[in-house]
Motif scaffolding. Structure first.
Motif, PDB file in Angstrom:
ATOM      1  N   UNK A 199     -16.719  39.948  -2.991  1.00 25.46           N
ATOM      2  CA  UNK A 199     -17.576  39.751  -4.314  1.00 25.46           C
ATOM      3  C   UNK A 199     -17.018  38.068  -4.869  1.00 25.46           C
ATOM      4  N   UNK A 200     -15.678  38.382  -5.135  1.00 24.47           N
ATOM      5  CA  UNK A 200     -14.628  36.854  -5.435  1.00 24.47           C
ATOM      6  C   UNK A 200     -15.028  35.925  -4.464  1.00 24.47           C
ATOM      7  N   UNK A 201     -14.912  36.036  -3.201  1.00 24.85           N
ATOM      8  CA  UNK A 201     -14.847  34.759  -2.356  1.00 24.85           C
ATOM      9  C   UNK A 201     -16.317  34.631  -2.315  1.00 24.85           C
ATOM     10  N   UNK A 202     -17.018  35.062  -2.543  1.00 27.34           N
ATOM     11  CA  UNK A 202     -18.960  34.660  -2.400  1.00 27.34           C
ATOM     12  C   UNK A 202     -19.076  33.959  -3.840  1.00 27.34           C
ATOM     13  N   UNK A 203     -18.734  34.041  -5.530  1.00 25.44           N
ATOM     14  CA  UNK A 203     -19.309  34.059  -6.632  1.00 25.44           C
ATOM     15  C   UNK A 203     -18.450  33.114  -7.132  1.00 25.44           C
ATOM     16  N   UNK A 204     -17.229  33.088  -6.064  1.00 25.89           N
ATOM     17  CA  UNK A 204     -15.966  32.177  -7.350  1.00 25.89           C
ATOM     18  C   UNK A 204     -15.187  31.417  -6.596  1.00 25.89           C
ATOM     19  N   UNK A 205     -16.086  31.366  -5.285  1.00 26.30           N
ATOM     20  CA  UNK A 205     -15.455  29.873  -4.242  1.00 26.30           C
ATOM     21  C   UNK A 205     -15.239  28.505  -5.048  1.00 26.30           C
ATOM     22  N   UNK A 206     -14.086  28.798  -4.266  1.00 22.72           N
ATOM     23  CA  UNK A 206     -12.884  27.654  -5.135  1.00 22.72           C
ATOM     24  C   UNK A 206     -12.201  27.411  -6.296  1.00 22.72           C
ATOM     25  N   UNK A 207     -12.833  28.423  -6.849  1.00 25.16           N
ATOM     26  CA  UNK A 207     -12.448  28.846  -7.978  1.00 25.16           C
ATOM     27  C   UNK A 207     -11.045  29.195  -8.694  1.00 25.16           C
ATOM     28  N   UNK A 208      -9.876  29.356  -9.797  1.00 28.03           N
ATOM     29  CA  UNK A 208      -8.909  29.628  -9.874  1.00 28.03           C
ATOM     30  C   UNK A 208      -9.358  31.135 -10.420  1.00 28.03           C
ATOM     31  N   UNK A 209      -8.860  31.915  -9.272  1.00 28.28           N
ATOM     32  CA  UNK A 209      -9.312  33.323  -9.663  1.00 28.28           C
ATOM     33  C   UNK A 209      -7.989  33.720 -11.130  1.00 28.28           C
ATOM     34  N   UNK A 210      -8.641  34.590 -12.013  1.00 24.57           N
ATOM     35  CA  UNK A 210      -6.876  35.194 -13.301  1.00 24.57           C
ATOM     36  C   UNK A 210      -6.833  36.408 -13.126  1.00 24.57           C
ATOM     37  N   UNK A 211      -6.218  36.830 -14.168  1.00 23.75           N
ATOM     38  CA  UNK A 211      -7.001  37.919 -14.975  1.00 23.75           C
ATOM     39  C   UNK A 211      -8.116  38.425 -15.356  1.00 23.75           C
ATOM     40  N   UNK A 212      -8.605  37.775 -15.717  1.00 26.99           N
ATOM     41  CA  UNK A 212     -10.328  37.685 -16.843  1.00 26.99           C
ATOM     42  C   UNK A 212     -10.932  37.913 -15.881  1.00 26.99           C
ATOM     43  N   UNK A 213     -11.019  37.269 -14.639  1.00 27.61           N
ATOM     44  CA  UNK A 213     -12.018  36.980 -14.138  1.00 27.61           C
ATOM     45  C   UNK A 213     -12.576  38.689 -13.147  1.00 27.61           C
ATOM     46  N   UNK A 214     -11.216  39.148 -13.028  1.00 29.13           N
ATOM     47  CA  UNK A 214     -11.021  40.108 -12.053  1.00 29.13           C
ATOM     48  C   UNK A 214     -11.182  41.390 -13.430  1.00 29.13           C
ATOM     49  N   UNK A 215     -10.927  40.929 -13.773  1.00 25.29           N
ATOM     50  CA  UNK A 215     -11.922  42.331 -14.985  1.00 25.29           C
ATOM     51  C   UNK A 215     -12.414  42.334 -15.330  1.00 25.29           C
ATOM     52  N   UNK A 216     -13.808  41.293 -15.232  1.00 27.98           N
ATOM     53  CA  UNK A 216     -15.091  41.493 -15.883  1.00 27.98           C
ATOM     54  C   UNK A 216     -15.560  41.545 -14.631  1.00 27.98           C
TER      55      UNK A 216
END
Length: 412
Positions: A199-216
């Motif tokens: 999901x992260x790889x598809x919906x958040x491509x090329x973005x900086x992934x942090x703990x808040x995104x993972x939590x969401x």
């Protein structure tokens, strides 16, 4: 163009890629020897969802290098099973069916499959989340080796993610701290962890992934079910032992932990097992009620079932306990398994056919023809005629029942 789920594309190709389950692999283990011999045998793998049962089955058939087909007992029809078996007939007896959710295989399909397992036309690598000793046809079960996949620890998940992701190109960057966070919150479910990364790889491509995104994007159930991984079976064990030990506070606490992951089936199994194993003849009416309690809990589901379970758990904790029935059947089974299967006394053998008396099947005394419905006669084989499997315990109900039995035995 159809997108292939990351979890599927990262599925292990060989048993060397399997995460955890070290208890199944060593140079003398059944699986390692089977792989080296390039010869398949029927196996049932069971364990919690997402633990890697199907992945292990696929890895083994790849290592053995035999033809195989997938069959899902819950969704595939009888015609598909028949077509798979037609293909298997043309093989050299080393054909494998990866049979998912075997506990859902209905009687009709079992009857079709069983002869082919029996004559070696096919072998099954079956998967189930349910205990096979409770849910799988004994005729199929007896023809399979059974292996339990143990819950993956947080370290297993973390190491597995590192290993799986090392050789693929992702559109995101995940540091070890984020991988550890994901590993901690997926209850030992490696597939769920990979799906989150997908999901992260598809919906958040090329973005900086942090703990808040993972939590969401992490489901609340992952957080609550943190104990569903390496501690899962320990919680069930502690729950049962607390009931047996008459500790209502501990029993309620472990019930809460099982309820938090929504595991109604496991709760029901533990309650019914404890009722008949540990309460038994000390309170047989409660044993019957627990079955009704479990039916009611399944009917209303979560979250309303919590008060149903809580009431039952407290009553079971406070109830008198007896394992006399449990010990009686265990002792009897030990005698039967050790070969003590002696001749049944002639007078209690079947006498329903005309020639029974010619075989000496006569002399039975019908208890209802006697006062109190009791007459003294031998029922056990001669070799066991004085054997006592049932030994009563000191609780009011068993004492009362034994008082009655002794009374009618003393009547002349």
């Amino acid at each position: 163009m159809k997108k292939v789920p990351l979890a599927l594309s990262l599925r292990p190709k060989t048993i060397k890629d399997i995460i955890g389950q070290t208890h199944l692999f060593n140079e003398n283990s059944f699986i390692d020897r089977m792989v080296r011999a390039k010869s398949a045998y029927s196996i049932i793998f069971y364990g919690v969802p997402g633990i890697g049962k199907t992945s292990l089955a696929v890895a083994i058939v790849n290592d053995i290098n035999v033809p195989y087909a997938f069959y899902n007992a819950a969704t595939d029809n009888k015609e598909r099973l028949v077509s798979i078996l037609e293909v298997a007939k043309k093989s050299d007896g080393n054909y494998v069916i990866i049979l998912e959710e075997i506990h859902r295989l209905n009687r009709d399909k079992q009857d079709i499959l069983l002869p082919f397992i029996e004559d070696g036309t096919v072998h099954i690598f079956a998967t189930t989340t349910e205990n096979p000793y409770f849910t799988i046809n004994p005729a199929i079960r007896s023809r399979c080796q059974i292996f339990e996949l143990l819950p993956l620890s947080k370290k297993d998940i973390f190491d597995g993610l590192q290993k799986r992701l090392k050789n693929i190109n992702l559109n995101i960057k995940l540091d070890d701290e984020l991988l550890e966070k994901i590993a901690q919150q997926v209850n030992g479910d490696l597939r769920a962890a990979i799906n989150i990364i997908d999901i992260l790889n598809t919906l958040y491509a090329n973005e900086r992934i942090d703990a808040n995104i993972v939590k969401d994007i992490m489901q609340q159930s992952y957080v609550f079910a943190a104990d569903y991984g390496d501690e899962y079976y320990d919680i069930q064990s502690a729950f049962h032992k607390s009931l047996r030990g008459s500790d209502p506070n501990a029993a309620i606490y472990y019930l809460a932990r099982l309820l938090q992951v929504g595991d109604i089936e496991s709760i029901c199994r533990q309650l019914i097992a404890c009722a008949y194993e540990d309460i038994g003849l000390a309170n047989p009416a409660l044993c019957n009620r627990i079955v009704t309690v479990c039916d009611a809990a399944k009917e209303v589901g979560m979250p309303e079932c919590k008060q149903i379970f809580a009431t039952a758990v407290i009553e079971m904790s406070l109830s008198p306990k007896s394992n006399s029935a449990y010990k009686a059947i265990i002792n009897a089974l030990e005698d039967v398994k050790s070969g003590k299967t002696y001749n049944i006394p002639l007078h209690i053998k079947d006498q329903s056919y005309a020639s029974a008396s010619k075989l000496g099947h006569s002399g039975y005394k019908y208890p209802h023809d006697y006062p109190f419905g009791y007459v003294k006669q031998q029922y056990l084989p001669n070799e066991l005629k004085n054997k006592q499997y049932y030994l009563s315990q000191d609780n009011s109900i068993e004492l009362k029942m034994n008082e009655y039995l002794n009374k009618i035995k003393s009547q002349k």
